[in-house]
Scaffold this motif. Structure first.
Motif, short mmCIF file in Angstrom:
data_model
loop_
_atom_site.label_atom_id
_atom_site.label_comp_id
_atom_site.label_asym_id
_atom_site.label_seq_id
_atom_site.Cartn_x
_atom_site.Cartn_y
_atom_site.Cartn_z
N MET A 1 -10.08 -42.05 -50.72
CA MET A 1 -11.00 -41.43 -49.77
C MET A 1 -12.41 -42.00 -49.79
N ASP B 1 -10.50 -35.04 -42.51
CA ASP B 1 -11.56 -34.12 -42.10
C ASP B 1 -12.84 -34.78 -41.56
N TRP C 1 -10.27 -31.79 -37.44
CA TRP C 1 -9.35 -32.93 -37.67
C TRP C 1 -8.05 -32.69 -36.88
N TYR D 1 -7.27 -28.91 -38.15
CA TYR D 1 -7.52 -28.50 -39.54
C TYR D 1 -8.92 -28.93 -39.96
N ALA D 2 -9.41 -28.28 -41.01
CA ALA D 2 -10.61 -28.68 -41.74
C ALA D 2 -11.82 -29.00 -40.86
N GLU E 1 -9.91 -24.21 -48.17
CA GLU E 1 -10.57 -25.51 -48.18
C GLU E 1 -11.65 -25.52 -47.10
N ARG F 1 -13.74 -27.36 -54.14
CA ARG F 1 -14.16 -28.54 -53.37
C ARG F 1 -14.77 -28.17 -52.01
N ASP F 2 -15.35 -29.17 -51.38
CA ASP F 2 -15.83 -29.14 -49.99
C ASP F 2 -17.11 -28.32 -49.80
N GLN G 1 -13.42 -38.23 -43.54
CA GLN G 1 -12.55 -38.68 -44.63
C GLN G 1 -11.75 -39.88 -44.12
N PHE H 1 -14.28 -36.82 -51.66
CA PHE H 1 -13.66 -35.79 -50.84
C PHE H 1 -14.67 -35.22 -49.84
N SER H 2 -14.23 -34.19 -49.12
CA SER H 2 -15.03 -33.67 -48.02
C SER H 2 -16.34 -33.04 -48.46
N TRP I 1 -2.90 -41.06 -46.25
CA TRP I 1 -3.97 -40.53 -47.09
C TRP I 1 -4.04 -41.27 -48.43
#
Ligand code: FRU
Length: 655
Positions: A262, A235, A477, A460-461, A410, A356-357, A251, A294-295, A259
């Motif tokens: 991170m 992301d 992303w 995505y994201a 997310e 999250r995020d 990320q 994380f994001s 992955w």
């Protein structure tokens, strides 16, 4: 498993370690196990070894500092289903799956390796079942070696010196694990002395730099899309305009092209056209139990200080942490002393999952934050919080502002365009949006319009920001490139967001990107009778705008040959459907009028499409036939009027 006796036993072990001198051999596992580890529920020790039949976890709270070490484990396994991992200096030897069926064998991964190593076809090929075996891990003179029963399973001079944790963990059903001996030769130090900000960042950066040299000439790497210099990204994070620069964080796994681990990578640009890579900005603070950053997103607080907000992973539950810059150029960052600034227990009794995020906005005199996830009994939602202090370290939970039908959301983005509010969310599938109304009086959002953000395969994201011109900009992303190439993923071109009168999202490539164009090939209006026209494209990086009018053809569009023999990628229109590779998009909801404009950004392996000024957008990864891409325009079942066709060569965005 009862933790208390184990913890107290581990403490006894530490006391032993502390009294040993550097370089001394420490034997921790033979003889009476209760000397150093009292058996808990799933441990027994009757025959002079440790035996676990359930979940197990042995962690030396101390770790291996930089330098040489040797570790030996004498173990026995039977019928191990599920998971076992031996961590030495942050590198892990493990397997995950069924003993009988695991297709990929043992896995070796960690910051010292550039990729994940699969060893053997079946764990039983390497580890004997029901017989004690010796696992030996050593690091001497830059050489990292793994041996099982004297047989070498890995031996390489590694880029990154292993340091850090020592740990044995696993779980599963119907198995046993016996530990006869565990010896370690080398210093041991408390982890907070081993993991310093500088060392962790230097190790990550070294890994990326080494790999960057290897991947830089890969002809499949895009040239006008953002990417780390090498290895993995996902992301976009923390997009921000500050002090004359657009900042893009993302990320990033600096250690491999998949992955894991991170971090936040960092780039900047003065003009959204030319970008420069900067040092990695955020790293997991391992000494504080943080395993991933994380994001999240960025904001300049009301005191004028830029701040990064993100989800900190590695603790019992996700936490929200903040980082502050050390300099005006935002090159170096440090974690805020107030972390965590928000925990899972701050929800006034609501139980939030997949939390999250974070993303922040100033609205009136308030600063609000949304975080994704969902209450335990509800679908994907945005949880809303209000800042209680100017430093943005104290927050009040305002409840769920809006929920949808998907299981989870997310990377929510929540912002205002004019007097309407937009939620963009990533529901583990196509990224969608809602447009509607939101009031500070009750902190609830009401939807009026909804739709898909990007209708291609690989988007995505996304992360959005407002720039100094008041524009809401978005980047997404792009996953889905070939694996094991030393790099993976990219980020879309910047898109300016706006709304139609009925609240549909419009995404237009920012006008600054015109500066990347050169060598225009322009065609005035022409007719294409049924058939084909070869398109002259200036190479594998270009922008094309095709304006169609007076469409009589039953189907028409643009296509190219793919790497796989006989395969083509097609962008075409037929009976009210837009085909974009594998994706079929109904044009019905869009008020496209009589004319159709296709704007295509093609960047070696990325295709981004914008239809009629950004009413529809779609992104996919494609691998063209490099020798014979065979770009063509086609019309079937009637003639097609092409009002104009412009194709530009595109330049690289990197200095
Ligand atoms: C979305 C996401 C986020 C998370 C991040 C981890 O792609 O799963 O929810 O913060 O990636 O890398």
């Amino acid at each position: 498993m009862k933790l208390l006796p184990i913890i107290s036993a581990i403490l006894v072990m530490f006391m032993c370690f502390c009294s040993t001198k550097p370089g001394e051999i420490i034997l921790i596992g033979s003889g009476e196990p209760s000397d150093f580890l009292e058996p808990g529920d799933s441990w027994s020790s009757e025959e002079g070894y440790l035996e676990s039949t359930g979940e197990f976890f042995l962690s030396l709270e101390q770790g291996i500092p930089k330098g040489e070490f040797q570790m030996t484990l004498k173990m026995e396994l039977e019928n191990l289903e599920c998971f076992l991992a031996v961590t030495a200096g942050d590198n892990k030897l493990g397997f995950d799956g069924l003993w009988e069926e695991l297709p990929e064998g043992l896995v070796l991964e960690g910051p010292s390796f550039h990729r994940t190593f699969r060893l053997g076809v079946h764990p039983g090929d390497v580890i004997p079942v029901k017989q004690p075996f010796l696992l030996n891990i050593s690091y001497t003179d830059g050489l990292l070696e793994y041996h099982i029963d004297g047989k070498e399973i890995f031996s390489e001079t590694v880029v990154n010196e292993p340091f850090g944790r020592v740990r044995l963990e696993g779980w599963g059903e119907g198995h046993y694990l016996r530990i006869y001996e565990w010896t370690l030769k080398g210093d041991l130090l408390p982890v907070d002395q081993i993991y310093s900000r500088e060392d962790l960042l230097a190790r990550a950066q070294k890994s990326v730099n080494k790999r960057a040299a290897e991947v830089k000439d890969d002809p499949n790497r895009p040239i006008f899309h953002l990417q780390p210099p090498a290895n993995w990204n996902n992301d976009p994070n923390g997009t921000l305009y500050y002090n004359g620069y657009y900042h893009m964080f993302y990320q990033h796994n600096p250690f491999a092209d998949h992955w894991n681990w991170m971090h936040w990578g960092h780039m900047r640009s003065r003009d959204l056209v030319t970008w420069e890579h900067l040092p990695i900005a955020l790293w997991p603070s391992l000494e504080r139990g943080e395993e991933h950053c994380f994001s999240g997103s960025a904001i300049v607080n009301k005191k004028g200080e830029p701040m990064l907000f993100y989800t900190s992973i590695g603790h019992e539950d996700p936490e929200h942490w903040v980082a502050l810059p050390r300099d005006e150029e935002l090159l170096e960052w440090e974690k805020h002393p107030a972390n965590p600034i928000l925990t899972i227990d701050d929800h006034k009794g609501d139980v939030i999952e997949d939390w999250r995020d974070p993303q922040l906005i100033h609205e009136g005199d308030q600063t609000l934050m949304v975080i994704g996830g969902h209450p335990e009994d509800m679908g994907g939602s945005i949880m809303l919080y209000k800042a209680l202090n100017e430093d943005l370290t104290q927050w009040d939970y305002l409840g769920v502002a809006f929920s949808g039908a998907d299981e989870n959301w997310e990377c929510p983005n929540f912002f205002r365009i004019g007097d309407k509010w937009v939620i963009i969310y990533s529901p583990h599938g196509q990224v969608n949006y809602y447009c509607g109304n939101f009031k500070l009086s009750d902190y609830k959002f009401e939807a009026e319009q909804q739709g898909g953000v990007d209708l291609g395969e690989n988007f995505y994201a996304p992360n959005t920001m407002e720039d100094e011109k008041g524009r809401r900009l978005m980047w997404g992303w792009i996953p889905g490139f070939k694996e094991n190439q030393g790099w993976q993923s990219a980020i879309t071109i910047p898109r300016k967001l706006s709304l139609t009168e009925d609240g549909r999202l419009i995404q237009e490539p920012v006008e600054e990107l015109q500066a990347l164009r050169s060598d225009l090939n322009h065609s005035d209006a022409f007719f294409l009778d049924e058939g084909l026209l070869d398109l002259e494209v200036p190479g594998p990086e270009f922008e094309m705008i095709a304006e169609f009018a007076d469409i009589r053809a039953q189907s028409f569009g643009i296509r190219l040959n793919l790497e796989e023999e006989g395969e083509q990628f097609e962008i075409s229109v037929e009976e009210g459907q837009l085909h974009f590779g594998e994706n079929e998009i109904s044009l019905e909801p869009y008020d496209l009028g009589k004319n159709l404009s296709l704007r295509i950004f093609f960047d070696r392996t990325i295709v981004e499409l914008y239809v009629n000024g950004g009413l529809i957008s779609a992104t996919s990864v494609v691998y063209p036939d490099k020798e014979n891409p065979g770009w063509e325009l086609f019309a079937e079942g009637g003639a097609l009027k092409v009002n104009s066709l412009d194709i530009w060569k595109m330049k690289s965005i990197y200095k």
